[in-house]
Design an enzyme around this catalytic site. Structure first.
Site, PDB file in Angstrom:
ATOM      1  N   GLU A   1      -3.153   7.763  -4.125  1.00 27.37           N
ATOM      2  CA  GLU A   1      -3.341   6.534  -3.352  1.00 27.37           C
ATOM      3  C   GLU A   1      -3.172   5.288  -4.450  1.00 27.37           C
ATOM      4  O   GLU A   1      -3.907   5.099  -5.262  1.00 27.37           O
ATOM      5  CB  GLU A   1      -4.695   6.233  -2.405  1.00 27.37           C
ATOM      6  CG  GLU A   1      -4.646   5.131  -1.807  1.00 27.37           C
ATOM      7  CD  GLU A   1      -5.873   4.912  -1.036  1.00 27.37           C
ATOM      8  OE1 GLU A   1      -6.899   4.562  -1.805  1.00 27.37           O
ATOM      9  OE2 GLU A   1      -5.931   4.861   0.274  1.00 27.37           O
TER      10      GLU A   1
ATOM     11  N   TYR B   1       0.921  -1.092   0.030  1.00 30.25           N
ATOM     12  CA  TYR B   1      -0.068  -0.139  -0.097  1.00 30.25           C
ATOM     13  C   TYR B   1       0.937   1.040   0.031  1.00 30.25           C
ATOM     14  O   TYR B   1       1.938   1.390   0.579  1.00 30.25           O
ATOM     15  CB  TYR B   1      -0.906   0.083   1.203  1.00 30.25           C
ATOM     16  CG  TYR B   1      -1.514   1.424   1.459  1.00 30.25           C
ATOM     17  CD1 TYR B   1      -2.987   1.633   0.786  1.00 30.25           C
ATOM     18  CD2 TYR B   1      -1.126   2.254   2.271  1.00 30.25           C
ATOM     19  CE1 TYR B   1      -3.585   2.708   1.168  1.00 30.25           C
ATOM     20  CE2 TYR B   1      -1.633   3.555   2.162  1.00 30.25           C
ATOM     21  CZ  TYR B   1      -3.013   3.771   1.731  1.00 30.25           C
ATOM     22  OH  TYR B   1      -3.684   4.798   1.861  1.00 30.25           O
TER      23      TYR B   1
END
Ligand code: GDP
Ligand code: MN
Length: 397
Positions: free
Chosen positions: A206, A118
């Protein structure tokens, strides 16, 4: 302004970030063509079909599917395009899918395992610095990771004056447990991602997952990007990426007439000047047992034309049962605003269907109250904050 995954990836690629390659398709035929073209370029015959909507959690909602041949590409594209995709991040009605991204399958089996990380870049308002958040626990359950094992999410603060320093990129690659080629790939990935974030004037980038492929390449498989609205004037290329179909229709109209409007779920419409007073007014409505239907800051001018535009925007929301106008007359005199409200109300004619409570405080407030009280319209005046709340309560009862 939020972007689609494919647009975010386009921006990333333009800054040299390695991405999972893909082609947008609007129907099954285009999807098959896209898959053929990708196969010709990359060699792998498998593809992943991904719904393009402004919401995360698409995988969980059935909006991301693997196709092992062209027949499956066609079937899955037919299934996803036109569907109402419901994910943990959409409303209960879901979001209509107008297009899919047909992407190369990058999880193909190889010598070693793939890993999902992530990574996001956001502004940390508390420190006034940019921040890279990252974790080894990438994939579809990052919210769960953040909640139950927050120590597995690392942050690296970046001073905008110096930019990302070399040791910071290396620290991130190290903390992600990488070595050799993957380590070098990751430092490059982080540096180009950060550059993309800064030079596109974004609020957020993101990437979840960031994939380490079986041959140790680091690439962006997903991209959730939000560009700062205030910078769009100097980022025409990105401003053109706006997809109005993904945005709240009333908010789009409000923006066109220059009103700061946010649609909410309640039943009391608000017309206020100044963001702070607007928020206080929303609290007031809640305390009186109502729910605000919107946030609306009419700004510095509150003449008849402006008030009428605001009325029309507020009334587009069918849930509105009453409107509370709360305006502080500092530079703009209250009697002018009161006259504006009366004139706007009259111009609206039959379109005005709900009771109105007006609280005007400041310069010439008494005169304003007289104008409202003598108008003969279904408009009530209030002087005190509490009085306004009580009147809202009374009309809702
Ligand atoms: P999100 O659910 O909206 O965040 O959409 P993502 O783009 O992150 O995709 C969801 C999941 O699909 C990812 O976490 C991956 O596990 C999986 N996925 C994405 N691309 C591929 C691919 O090329 N092959 C395979 N097998 N899975 C993929
Ligand atoms: Mn994702």
């Amino acid at each position: 302004m939020n972007l689609h995954e494919y647009q975010g990836k386009e921006i990333l690629a333009s800054f040299g970030v390695r991405i999972q390659r893909g082609i947008v398709a609007h129907n099954a035929k285009e999807a098959v063509e896209a898959a053929k073209q990708l196969t010709a370029e990359t060699g792998t015959g498998w593809h992943v079909i991904k719904a393009q909507v402004h919401a995360g959690g698409r995988g969980k909602g059935g909006g991301v599917k693997l196709a092992k041949n062209l027949k499956e590409v066609e079937e899955i594209a037919n299934q996803i395009i036109g569907m109402n995709l419901i994910t943990p991040q959409t409303s209960a009605e879901g979001k209509k899918v107008h297009q899919v991204l047909v992407a190369e399958d990058v999880y193909y089996p190889g010598e070693s395992e793939t890993s999902e990380f992530y990574m996001s870049v956001v502004l940390n308002r508390a420190t006034g610095k940019n921040m890279i958040m990252y974790s080894t626990e990438g994939g579809m359950d990052i919210e769960e990771v953040a909640e139950s094992t927050p120590h597995l999410i690392f942050t690296e603060e970046i001073d905008p004056a110096t930019g990302l320093l070399g040791f910071q990129a290396r620290k991130i690659a190290f903390n992600l447990g990488l070595s050799g080629t993957a380590f070098k790939e990751m430092t490059k990935f982080v540096a180009s991602l950060y550059k993309a974030y800064v030079e596109s004037d974004s609020n957020m980038f993101e990437i979840n997952p960031v994939l380490k492929t079986s041959d140790d390449l680091i690439m962006a498989v997903d991209a959730k990007v939000s560009i700062d609205d205030n910078a769009l004037y100097r980022r025409k290329k990105y401003a053109d990426m706006r997809d109005l179909r993904e945005e709240n229709a009333i908010e789009v109209e409000a923006r066109e007439v220059g009103l700061n409007y946010v649609d909410l779920d309640g039943n009391v419409g608000c017309m206020v000047n100044g963001a702070g007073l607007a928020m206080a007014t929303m609290d007031l409505i809640k305390m009186a047992g109502g729910e605000p239907a919107n946030f609306l800051d009419v700004g510095g001018t509150a003449d008849a034309k402006r008030v009428e535009e605001a009325f029309r925007i507020i009334l587009k929301d069918p849930n509105v049962k009453a409107i509370l106008i709360n305006i502080f007359g500092g530079i703009v005199r209250c009697d002018r605003v009161a006259q504006g409200v009366v004139d706007a109300y009259k111009n609206m004619g039959d379109a005005m269907k709900v009771p109105i409570i007006v609280r005007l405080q400041g310069t010439n407030a008494e005169l304003a109250k007289e104008i409202i009280d003598n108008s003969g319209l279904a408009v009530e005046s209030a002087v005190q904050f509490q009085e306004a709340a009580d009147k809202v309560k009374a009309v809702l009862a």
